[in-house]
Write a protein that holds these residues in place. Structure first.
Motif, PDB file in Angstrom:
ATOM      1  N   PRO A 164      -9.883   7.443  -2.818  1.00 47.40           N
ATOM      2  CA  PRO A 164      -9.699   8.726  -2.111  1.00 47.40           C
ATOM      3  C   PRO A 164      -9.411   8.465  -0.641  1.00 47.40           C
ATOM      4  CG  PRO A 164     -11.658   8.773  -3.496  1.00 47.40           C
ATOM      5  CD  PRO A 164     -11.203   7.347  -3.461  1.00 47.40           C
ATOM      6  N   PHE A 165      -8.556   9.282  -0.065  1.00 49.26           N
ATOM      7  CA  PHE A 165      -8.112   9.088   1.315  1.00 49.26           C
ATOM      8  C   PHE A 165      -8.152  10.430   2.027  1.00 49.26           C
ATOM      9  CE2 PHE A 165      -4.808   8.720   4.611  1.00 49.26           C
ATOM     10  CZ  PHE A 165      -5.166   7.530   5.212  1.00 49.26           C
ATOM     11  N   HIS A 166      -8.724  10.447   3.234  1.00 52.82           N
ATOM     12  CA  HIS A 166      -8.842  11.695   4.003  1.00 52.82           C
ATOM     13  C   HIS A 166      -8.381  11.439   5.428  1.00 52.82           C
ATOM     14  CE1 HIS A 166     -10.387  15.722   4.858  1.00 52.82           C
ATOM     15  NE2 HIS A 166     -10.826  15.224   5.998  1.00 52.82           N
ATOM     16  N   SER A 167      -7.450  12.281   5.905  1.00 54.11           N
ATOM     17  CA  SER A 167      -6.936  12.112   7.259  1.00 54.11           C
ATOM     18  C   SER A 167      -6.511  13.459   7.823  1.00 54.11           C
ATOM     19  CB  SER A 167      -5.739  11.147   7.257  1.00 54.11           C
ATOM     20  OG  SER A 167      -5.164  11.046   8.545  1.00 54.11           O
ATOM     21  N   GLU A 168      -7.027  13.790   8.997  1.00 53.59           N
ATOM     22  CA  GLU A 168      -6.642  14.995   9.723  1.00 53.59           C
ATOM     23  C   GLU A 168      -6.685  16.244   8.844  1.00 53.59           C
ATOM     24  OE1 GLU A 168      -2.900  14.352  11.579  1.00 53.59           O
ATOM     25  OE2 GLU A 168      -3.634  12.796  12.928  1.00 53.59           O
ATOM     26  N   GLY A 169      -7.785  16.373   8.098  1.00 56.92           N
ATOM     27  CA  GLY A 169      -7.995  17.573   7.300  1.00 56.92           C
ATOM     28  C   GLY A 169      -7.273  17.594   5.973  1.00 56.92           C
ATOM     29  N   GLU A 170      -6.531  16.539   5.626  1.00 58.32           N
ATOM     30  CA  GLU A 170      -5.798  16.510   4.370  1.00 58.32           C
ATOM     31  C   GLU A 170      -6.361  15.414   3.460  1.00 58.32           C
ATOM     32  OE1 GLU A 170      -1.626  16.185   4.825  1.00 58.32           O
ATOM     33  OE2 GLU A 170      -1.434  17.913   6.158  1.00 58.32           O
ATOM     34  N   ASP A 171      -6.476  15.762   2.174  1.00 63.55           N
ATOM     35  CA  ASP A 171      -6.934  14.794   1.183  1.00 63.55           C
ATOM     36  C   ASP A 171      -5.734  14.091   0.565  1.00 63.55           C
ATOM     37  OD1 ASP A 171      -9.649  15.367   1.483  1.00 63.55           O
ATOM     38  OD2 ASP A 171      -9.486  17.110   0.160  1.00 63.55           O
ATOM     39  N   GLY A 172      -5.923  12.859   0.200  1.00 63.86           N
ATOM     40  CA  GLY A 172      -4.854  12.099  -0.432  1.00 63.86           C
ATOM     41  C   GLY A 172      -5.435  10.923  -1.191  1.00 63.86           C
ATOM     42  N   THR A 173      -4.580   9.996  -1.544  1.00 61.76           N
ATOM     43  CA  THR A 173      -4.981   8.809  -2.297  1.00 61.76           C
ATOM     44  C   THR A 173      -4.352   7.576  -1.662  1.00 61.76           C
ATOM     45  OG1 THR A 173      -5.129  10.043  -4.372  1.00 61.76           O
ATOM     46  CG2 THR A 173      -4.947   7.655  -4.536  1.00 61.76           C
ATOM     47  N   LEU A 174      -5.148   6.541  -1.496  1.00 62.48           N
ATOM     48  CA  LEU A 174      -4.653   5.252  -1.019  1.00 62.48           C
ATOM     49  C   LEU A 174      -4.532   4.325  -2.214  1.00 62.48           C
ATOM     50  CD1 LEU A 174      -3.933   3.147   1.152  1.00 62.48           C
ATOM     51  CD2 LEU A 174      -6.383   2.685   1.393  1.00 62.48           C
ATOM     52  N   LEU A 175      -3.330   3.811  -2.458  1.00 59.33           N
ATOM     53  CA  LEU A 175      -3.089   2.844  -3.527  1.00 59.33           C
ATOM     54  C   LEU A 175      -2.866   1.469  -2.909  1.00 59.33           C
ATOM     55  CD1 LEU A 175      -0.570   4.756  -5.848  1.00 59.33           C
ATOM     56  CD2 LEU A 175      -3.059   4.671  -6.024  1.00 59.33           C
ATOM     57  N   LEU A 176      -3.650   0.501  -3.329  1.00 54.89           N
ATOM     58  CA  LEU A 176      -3.495  -0.874  -2.869  1.00 54.89           C
ATOM     59  C   LEU A 176      -2.927  -1.707  -4.017  1.00 54.89           C
ATOM     60  CD1 LEU A 176      -6.873  -1.363  -0.957  1.00 54.89           C
ATOM     61  CD2 LEU A 176      -4.640  -0.787  -0.002  1.00 54.89           C
ATOM     62  N   ALA A 230       0.841  -1.195   0.000  1.00 59.10           N
ATOM     63  CA  ALA A 230       0.000   0.000   0.000  1.00 59.10           C
ATOM     64  C   ALA A 230       0.875   1.243   0.000  1.00 59.10           C
ATOM     65  CB  ALA A 230      -0.929   0.008   1.216  1.00 59.10           C
ATOM     66  N   VAL A 231       0.372   2.292  -0.621  1.00 59.40           N
ATOM     67  CA  VAL A 231       1.047   3.591  -0.648  1.00 59.40           C
ATOM     68  C   VAL A 231      -0.004   4.661  -0.375  1.00 59.40           C
ATOM     69  CG1 VAL A 231       2.272   5.290  -2.066  1.00 59.40           C
ATOM     70  CG2 VAL A 231       2.817   2.868  -2.283  1.00 59.40           C
ATOM     71  N   ILE A 232       0.337   5.636   0.454  1.00 57.74           N
ATOM     72  CA  ILE A 232      -0.528   6.790   0.677  1.00 57.74           C
ATOM     73  C   ILE A 232       0.123   7.995   0.015  1.00 57.74           C
ATOM     74  CG2 ILE A 232      -1.541   8.354   2.390  1.00 57.74           C
ATOM     75  CD1 ILE A 232      -1.723   6.029   4.320  1.00 57.74           C
ATOM     76  N   LEU A 233      -0.614   8.661  -0.851  1.00 54.16           N
ATOM     77  CA  LEU A 233      -0.118   9.843  -1.550  1.00 54.16           C
ATOM     78  C   LEU A 233      -0.738  11.094  -0.960  1.00 54.16           C
ATOM     79  CD1 LEU A 233      -0.560   8.619  -5.256  1.00 54.16           C
ATOM     80  CD2 LEU A 233       1.400   8.269  -3.759  1.00 54.16           C
ATOM     81  N   SER A 265       4.421   4.101   2.869  1.00 52.33           N
ATOM     82  CA  SER A 265       4.291   2.893   2.057  1.00 52.33           C
ATOM     83  C   SER A 265       4.619   1.689   2.915  1.00 52.33           C
ATOM     84  CB  SER A 265       5.223   2.944   0.840  1.00 52.33           C
ATOM     85  OG  SER A 265       6.583   2.947   1.248  1.00 52.33           O
ATOM     86  N   GLY A 266       4.100   0.564   2.529  1.00 51.22           N
ATOM     87  CA  GLY A 266       4.368  -0.678   3.249  1.00 51.22           C
ATOM     88  C   GLY A 266       4.099  -1.868   2.353  1.00 51.22           C
TER      89      GLY A 266
END
Length: 526
Positions: free
Chosen positions: A233-245, A181-184, A193-194
């Motif tokens: 789509p990925f959202h955490s602590e007020g920030e938008d991002g992308t989760l790639l699996l 997985a990668v979080i952008l 990433s992991g």
């Protein structure tokens, strides 16, 4: 808390830092300029052992017994506290603050010339002063400062231990969902990433992608092989991002091929027969069981991809698999939306009955199933009520020949930079009068060779000489198109012939040719 003590002053401490990082250290404890340098070179927390007023007071008290002028030289961690003591006690001691260890020797040299007899500071200062023949006193951190630094280190270590436990649980949970997985962040840059993720993105030399607005699935060639990449789509602590699996595709028989259809395939439908066929697809697009009957080279695989795209609109995967391998019990990837079965003609009646049971299971799960076979195939009735599409051969849709030839010319012009940009009327008539027993694949091969032979912008009938016979009845006496042209062209013709026989399956084509898919792709691009 396990503590490892290592020596390394300023630049000499950097190799020690790398070893500590590799060993999994949680916290670095250092002091002075060394601590400042380490903070700039690592993401680990670095605890600075402060120089307190008492530490400076001890040094200047010792210095009282030394005759002559005195100075303190060091980083701000030393001189800031020393200034308070010197001003408070009214001592005649000069203070010189440095930003880099390279400045120390020059400053001490000037102080010596000015008559300074005693220099106080850290290890670098003391070593430099001693080397120049000056008296020196090392300003050391006292036990109070050292104990305070270790207390702060313990607090951070406890915090990190809790975070590590949470991260371990997160990784464990993630492992059940994907191989990596990668979080952008919003800029598309990886922030975490992991697991098994590509080093440079889902494809060689490419980035990971941009911010995802919806869930999407695609395939990517990576150092781990072909992987399925799911963007969310990925959202955490007020920030938008992308989760790639990243997931390795479920192991399937060697002839199976996964495919993502992001755009509808090009299907030439100028003729009445093809327009009627495409209209029937639109009218019955809600159906889940389809049969495509057509000769080799008529575009069965392209029509199957069109049905998949029209039904699922760029969502999920399409799996194309030979019928004999589909009989093997193997779980399907959860993102498969369409299963296309090929080579149905070689199965026995009993095998068709067994495969029909698997098809029923797929249909019950909501999958689309497409049977692609030769016109003589009749066992499709064993699979239940299906939409049966009869894909006409090219000789029965002569109106499509000119459009298909023009599309081939445009594609070769773009991909290969060929000079030909259109087909002359005489060449069009020649193309339209030939029955094309090899259908679209034969037409594509002839156009490619004609384009490479032509020296002008317009393809003429002369460019087609020796590529297609004048009269069909003399076809056997005419040189086989497979063996005409240069060695490179003959190789290309053979590859395309096998590719067509394998219904466009590059994995199977590469296996038959004894090459890998990368080599096959490169040869097709030549």
């Amino acid at each position: 808390m396990t503590v490892e003590i290592r020596e390394g002053n300023l630049g000499a401490a950097l190799p020690v830092l790398k070893e500590a990082e590799a060993a999994g250290a949680d916290v670095i404890v250092s002091r002075g300029g060394t601590a400042k340098l380490l903070k700039s070179r690592t993401s680990l927390p670095v605890i600075d052992i402060h120089i307190s007023g008492y530490d400076v007071l001890r040094a200047v008290t010792v210095a009282e017994g030394y005759p002559g002028r005195k100075a303190i030289v060091g980083f701000s961690g030393i001189t800031a506290g020393a200034r308070v003591i010197v001003d408070l006690l009214g001592l005649k001691i000069e203070l010189h603050t440095v930003e880099d260890e390279s400045e120390v020797t020059g400053i001490i040299g000037r102080l010596k010339e000015q008559g300074i007899r005693l220099v106080m500071g850290d290890v670098v200062t003391v070593n430099s002063a001693t080397g120049m023949g000056l008296e020196s006193i090392l300003i050391q951190s006292g036990a109070e400062s050292i104990l305070d630094a270790y207390e702060r280190a313990k607090d951070i270590q406890r915090l990190l231990s809790g975070a590590k436990r949470e991260l371990a649980m997160f990784r464990s949970a993630m492992a059940h969902q994907a191989d990596g997985a990668v979080i952008l962040n919003e800029a598309g840059e990886p922030v975490w990433s992991g697991g098994q993720v590509p080093v440079s993105g889902p494809s060689a030399g490419a980035g990971y992608g941009s911010l995802a607005s919806s869930v999407s699935v695609r395939l990517a060639e990576t150092e781990y092989g072909t992987m399925k990449v799911t963007s969310k789509p990925f959202h955490s602590e007020g920030e938008d991002g992308t989760l790639l699996l990243f997931e390795k595709l479920r192991e399937h028989p060697s002839q199976a091929e996964y495919q993502t259809v992001h755009h509808p395939p090009v299907i030439i439908a100028e003729s009445d027969a093809m327009q009627k066929l495409m209209g029937e697809i639109e009218e019955r697009i809600g159906k889940r069981l389809w049969v495509i009957l057509g000769e080799r080279g008529t575009g069965r695989s392209a029509l199957a991809a069109h049905i998949h795209y029209r039904k699922h609109q760029d969502e999920g995967l399409m799996l194309t698999v030979p019928a004999e391998e589909a009989l093997i019990q193997s779980p399907l990837d959860r993102d498969i939306r369409t299963v296309c079965l090929t080579r149905l003609d070689i199965l026995t009646a009993d095998q068709h009955a067994g495969l029909a049971e698997r098809v029923d299971e797929w249909l019950e799960k909501g999958l689309t199933v497409i049977l692609a076979a030769e016109p003589e195939f009749r066992f499709y009735q064993a699979y239940g009520e299906a939409v049966c599409l009869n894909l006409p051969p090219l000789r029965e849709r002569s109106e499509d020949i000119r459009a298909l030839a023009a599309w081939c010319v445009a594609r070769f012009h773009q991909d290969e930079g060929s000079p030909v940009v259109r087909i002359g009327e005489d060449a069009e008539e020649r193309l339209s009068s030939y029955p094309w027993p090899g259908n679209g694949i034969e037409l594509t091969q002839v156009i490619r060779k004609a384009v490479r032979n032509s020296e002008g912008a317009v393809m003429s009938s002369a460019d087609l000489e020796c590529l297609i016979p004048r009269e069909p009845e003399f076809e056997n006496s005419h040189p086989d198109p497979l063996l005409t042209g240069t060695l490179e062209e003959i190789e290309r013709t053979i590859i395309e012939r096998i590719l067509e026989e394998e219904q466009g399956n590059q994995t199977k084509t590469a296996k038959r040719l004894g090459i890998n898919r990368t080599t096959l792709w490169r040869k097709l691009r030549l």
